[in-house]
Structure formats: structure tokens, C-alpha cells
Design a protein around this motif. Structure first.
Motif, PDB file in Angstrom:
ATOM      1  N   CYS A   1       0.796  -1.222  -0.100  1.00  0.00           N
ATOM      2  CA  CYS A   1      -0.108   0.111   0.145  1.00  0.00           C
ATOM      3  C   CYS A   1       0.915   1.390   0.144  1.00  0.00           C
ATOM      4  O   CYS A   1       1.992   1.134   0.397  1.00  0.00           O
ATOM      5  N   VAL A   2       0.202   2.245  -0.670  1.00  0.00           N
ATOM      6  CA  VAL A   2       1.321   3.602  -0.742  1.00  0.00           C
ATOM      7  C   VAL A   2       0.174   4.844  -0.188  1.00  0.00           C
ATOM      8  O   VAL A   2      -1.090   4.732  -0.635  1.00  0.00           O
ATOM      9  N   ASN A   3       0.705   5.505   0.504  1.00  0.00           N
ATOM     10  CA  ASN A   3      -0.003   6.879   0.941  1.00  0.00           C
ATOM     11  C   ASN A   3       0.722   7.973   0.383  1.00  0.00           C
ATOM     12  O   ASN A   3       1.859   8.236   0.105  1.00  0.00           O
ATOM     13  N   PRO A   4      -0.005   8.618  -0.847  1.00  0.00           N
ATOM     14  CA  PRO A   4       0.650   9.858  -1.498  1.00  0.00           C
ATOM     15  C   PRO A   4       0.966  10.902  -0.619  1.00  0.00           C
ATOM     16  O   PRO A   4       2.115  11.479  -1.252  1.00  0.00           O
ATOM     17  N   LYS A   5       0.486  11.031   0.662  1.00  0.00           N
ATOM     18  CA  LYS A   5       1.002  12.074   1.493  1.00  0.00           C
ATOM     19  C   LYS A   5       2.612  11.846   1.945  1.00  0.00           C
ATOM     20  O   LYS A   5       3.073  12.902   2.394  1.00  0.00           O
ATOM     21  N   ASP A   6       2.961  10.546   1.618  1.00  0.00           N
ATOM     22  CA  ASP A   6       4.367  10.222   2.022  1.00  0.00           C
ATOM     23  C   ASP A   6       5.341  10.590   0.775  1.00  0.00           C
ATOM     24  O   ASP A   6       6.708  10.323   1.120  1.00  0.00           O
ATOM     25  N   HIS A   7       4.853  11.030  -0.042  1.00  0.00           N
ATOM     26  CA  HIS A   7       5.626  11.419  -1.340  1.00  0.00           C
ATOM     27  C   HIS A   7       5.554  12.717  -1.788  1.00  0.00           C
ATOM     28  O   HIS A   7       4.502  13.370  -1.754  1.00  0.00           O
ATOM     29  N   LYS A   8       6.558  13.377  -2.345  1.00  0.00           N
ATOM     30  CA  LYS A   8       6.722  14.692  -2.912  1.00  0.00           C
ATOM     31  C   LYS A   8       6.185  14.836  -4.190  1.00  0.00           C
ATOM     32  O   LYS A   8       5.530  15.752  -4.547  1.00  0.00           O
ATOM     33  N   LYS A   9       6.370  13.593  -4.854  1.00  0.00           N
ATOM     34  CA  LYS A   9       5.968  13.411  -6.490  1.00  0.00           C
ATOM     35  C   LYS A   9       4.441  12.994  -6.351  1.00  0.00           C
ATOM     36  O   LYS A   9       3.774  12.405  -5.610  1.00  0.00           O
ATOM     37  N   PRO A  10       3.839  13.405  -7.710  1.00  0.00           N
ATOM     38  CA  PRO A  10       2.393  12.913  -7.685  1.00  0.00           C
ATOM     39  C   PRO A  10       2.399  11.337  -7.775  1.00  0.00           C
ATOM     40  O   PRO A  10       3.385  10.968  -8.202  1.00  0.00           O
ATOM     41  N   ILE A  11       1.369  10.821  -7.245  1.00  0.00           N
ATOM     42  CA  ILE A  11       1.222   9.687  -7.009  1.00  0.00           C
ATOM     43  C   ILE A  11       1.342   8.678  -8.421  1.00  0.00           C
ATOM     44  O   ILE A  11       1.870   7.611  -8.150  1.00  0.00           O
ATOM     45  N   GLN A  12       1.026   9.271  -9.308  1.00  0.00           N
ATOM     46  CA  GLN A  12       1.154   8.362 -10.554  1.00  0.00           C
ATOM     47  C   GLN A  12       2.602   8.321 -11.017  1.00  0.00           C
ATOM     48  O   GLN A  12       2.980   7.118 -11.408  1.00  0.00           O
TER      49      GLN A  12
END
Length: 390
Positions: A257-268
Motif C-alpha cells: 500500500c502507498v500513501n500519497p502524502k508520504d511522497h513529494k512526487k505525484p502518486i502516478q
């Protein structure tokens, strides 16, 4: 297995009960944006090709919340009884009804299947339009509702209104199910689980050994995860901003699973890096135009496929035509592509035969007078599905 409720309805249903008005409780939305009120309502007898049902259990779906507090409130008349994901027992039938009898266990359907129109006869779609226009604005075939309160007509959400102890639906919007099915579980097949599961196995046609990303891990998304697992996908990535849902996603088959808030880049872009250019299948289960775009762009060019299962009336997604021209496909699904009347009983059978999970979706069970608590749990992300007992 003996069912006292079914026996009671058979014993006490007949010409006299079929014609009487039933007084019961309902959770009523008097106006948009306000909590539901528990009211005494009157439910009229069924008319031609209609069936009156004793609702036993109903799930609380995000679509219900949307039409009370979100953008959907702008397109529905009030007062309104919400609820559309339910199961119950036939109390009485109207004239010319031949497929249902008092005591039958049933699941009401917001998507009809008349079995006679061009769409029903085609394997290409499940989009029957029998009584469709009327049901969208909260009335039945004759242009009126069967529910009233204090002398005022109450509109039936999607022609159902399962936040009411009794309701009346067209006989083409009803699935008869096996008599041993637990209604407080199979009610979930009236909307969310069927939609997400079907998005993967019917519309997406997810292949074995493929990679998938499921955007949104509510009931629809978790059902999509389950569908990807059943289809044999080797990598199933759940995407959600609520990490508390990740453990539950693993139960349904998510490999990570991935949380978009954990990344600076767009989730795509994150997903493209994780999967060497993008996933084979993306399933959007939120109903947000920005997330729809992200899901589409997370697929691999040349053959990536994106299925939109989330419902929204807030606007259209902005799709870059070039990305479609490079080989991706984009499709939508409604009720998971299932032919409602004939396929819902099969899904019930799959659950009873332990081929389909339902119990794991249910995080809360509450009585009707706690319906506003259920809405709060849904909005806060603290529930997957709350089942209301009526």
C-alpha cells in the motif's frame, strides 16, 4: 434453516394486508445538509408490478452521504429517505407480479433488469433503463412515491429508500436470493461490494500475473482489491491517504500500500517508478476527478487500462488525449457490470460458498436511530461499512 420473519410474513400476508398502509419508522432527510430525523412514516401498498419489502438490514454507502451533504444534494428533491444497499423480506406484492411471493428474501436494486429491452438482451451492457428516469428523481413508475410523512410525499432515493423499515420497489428492481442467506451480510451486495468487485473482474477483466493499483480503500476499493486477487494479479497496490486502511487491504489481497502524502512526487509518478513504467490496471474507487486523472496516468502506456468505479457529479476529469493515443484505455463501470437481477443471486451463492468475502467489510453494526453516527464514522474514515438493523 427456519426463518421466523419469513414465516410470519407468509402467515400474515394476504389480500387484507396487501391493501393496507403500513406505519413504520424511517430516517428522513427533510432538507440537504442537515442530520437525518427518525420519523413515523406511512408506506402505501404496492401497485402494478411493485413489491413491498420489510427491510431487515442496510449498509451506509458514501453515495448516501454525498446526496445529503455533498454535491449530489443539488440534484435530488427533498424530503427524501436515503439508503439503497439493503436486503429484506417480501411483505406483499402488487397486481401482475409473478416472480415474487410474501416471505421471499430479496435485495432491492438501484439498477433494474427488465430482461426484455435491447440493453438487457445484449451482453455488452447492464444499463437497463426500465423506470430509470423516474427512479433517479425519487418516484416510481406512476410518478409518485409510496412513502409519506405528516401528509407530505417523501421521495425514494434511487427508487429504493432502505433507511425505512418498509419500502416499495418495482419488480424489475429486485433480486430474489436463497432463503438461508444472512441478510445483514448480503445487503452489501446491493451496491459497494458488487461495484468494486465487478470493476475488476467484469469491466477491467484483470489478467493473471498482472499489476494493479486500486485508488481508494473504502468498501468499493477493497472489493476491487478482492477482485484483482481473485483474477490472479501478482501485484496489487492499494492507494489511500488513510494508512489505517492498509491492514484491512492486506486481508483482501493487497500486496503493498502507498500513501500519497508520504511522497513529494505525484502518486502516478511514484507508481510508475515502482512498476517500471506503470501498472497494467488502475481502478479508481473514490469519485474524485483529480484522482481519476492520477489513476489513468498511473497505467503503463501501450496497454495500460483504467476503470473508473467512483461516482461523482462534481465535474469531468481532464484527460490528455495523447495518453490515450499512445495505447491506454479508459472505461467506466456501473454496478460493476453485473446484470443485476440475474447476477446478484449468484454473488450471494459465491458468498455462501466462501468464494467471496463480505463479513470483513463490516466494521460497525448500529440500530436505525444511530444512523447519523454511521454517517459520522463514514466521513471520518473510521468505518468501512456500517450495517444498520431495522
Amino acid at each position: 434453516m427456519f426463518n421466523f420473519l419469513s414465516f410470519f410474513l407468509i402467515l400474515f400476508s394476504g389480500p387484507e394486508t396487501e391493501k393496507r398502509v403500513i406505519k413504520c419508522k424511517a430516517a428522513l432527510a427533510w432538507e440537504p445538509g442537515k442530520p437525518l430525523a427518525i420519523e413515523d412514516v406511512e408506506v402505501d401498498p404496492p401497485k402494478v408490478h411493485e413489491v413491498r419489502i420489510k427491510i431487515v438490514a442496510t449498509g451506509v454507502c458514501h453515495t448516501d452521504w454525498e446526496y445529503l451533504y455533498g454535491q449530489g444534494m443539488k440534484v435530488r428533491p427533498f424530503p427524501l429517505v436515503l439508503g439503497h444497499e439493503a436486503a429484506g423480506v417480501v411483505e406483499s406484492v402488487g397486481p401482475e407480479v409473478t416472480k415474487f411471493s410474501p416471505g421471499d428474501k430479496v435485495i432491492p436494486l438501484f439498477l433494474p433488469q427488465c430482461g426484455e429491452c435491447e440493453r438487457c438482451l445484449s451482453p455488452k451492457t447492464n444499463h437497463c433503463r426500465k423506470n430509470w428516469a423516474n427512479m433517479q428523481v425519487g418516484v416510481l413508475a406512476d410518478g409518485t412515491s409510496r412513502i409519506s410523512c405528516k401528509g407530505q410525499q417523501v421521495y425514494q432515493f434511487l427508487g429504493i429508500s432502505s433507511f425505512c423499515q418498509y419500502t416499495v420497489v418495482p419488480d424489475t428492481s429486485l433480486a430474489k436470493i436463497r432463503c438461508d442467506a444472512p441478510l445483514d451480510k448480503v445487503c452489501l451486495l446491493g451496491c459497494g461490494v458488487s461495484t468494486g468487485y465487478g470493476a475488476a473482474v467484469n469491466t477491467g477483466k484483470v489478467k493473471k500475473q498482472s499489476s494493479c493499483a486500486v485508488f481508494g480503500l473504502g468498501a468499493v476499493g477493497l472489493a476491487a482489491v478482492m477482485g484483482c486477487q481473485v483474477a490472479g494479479a501478482k501485484r496489487i497496490i492499494g492507494v489511500d491517504i488513510n494508512p489505517d486502511k492498509f491492514e484491512k487491504a492486506a486481508v483482501f489481497g493487497a500486496t503493498e500500500c502507498v500513501n500519497p502524502k508520504d511522497h513529494k512526487k505525484p502518486i502516478q509518478e511514484v507508481l510508475a517508478e515502482m512498476t517500471d513504467g506503470g501498472v497494467d490496471y488502475a481502478l479508481e474507487c473514490v469519485g474524485d476527478p483529480a484522482i481519476m486523472t492520477a489513476a489513468f496516468e498511473s497505467t503503463k502506456d501501450a496497454w495500460g487500462s483504467c476503470v473508473i468505479a467512483g461516482w461523482t457529479e462534481t465535474g469531468m476529469m481532464n484527460v490528455v488525449v495523447e495518453k490515450i493515443l499512445m495505447g491506454r484505455t479508459l472505461s467506466g463501470t456501473y454496478f460493476g457490470g453485473w446484470k443485476s437481477v440475474e447476477d446478484v443471486p449468484k454473488l450471494v451463492d459465491d458468498y455462501m460458498n466462501k468464494k467471496l468475502k463480505l463479513d470483513e467489510f463490516i466494521t460497525h453494526n448500529l440500530p436505525l436511530d444511530q444512523i447519523n453516527v454511521a454517517f459520522g464514522l463514514l466521513k471520518s474514515g473510521n468505518s468501512i461499512r456500517t450495517v444498520i438493523s431495522l
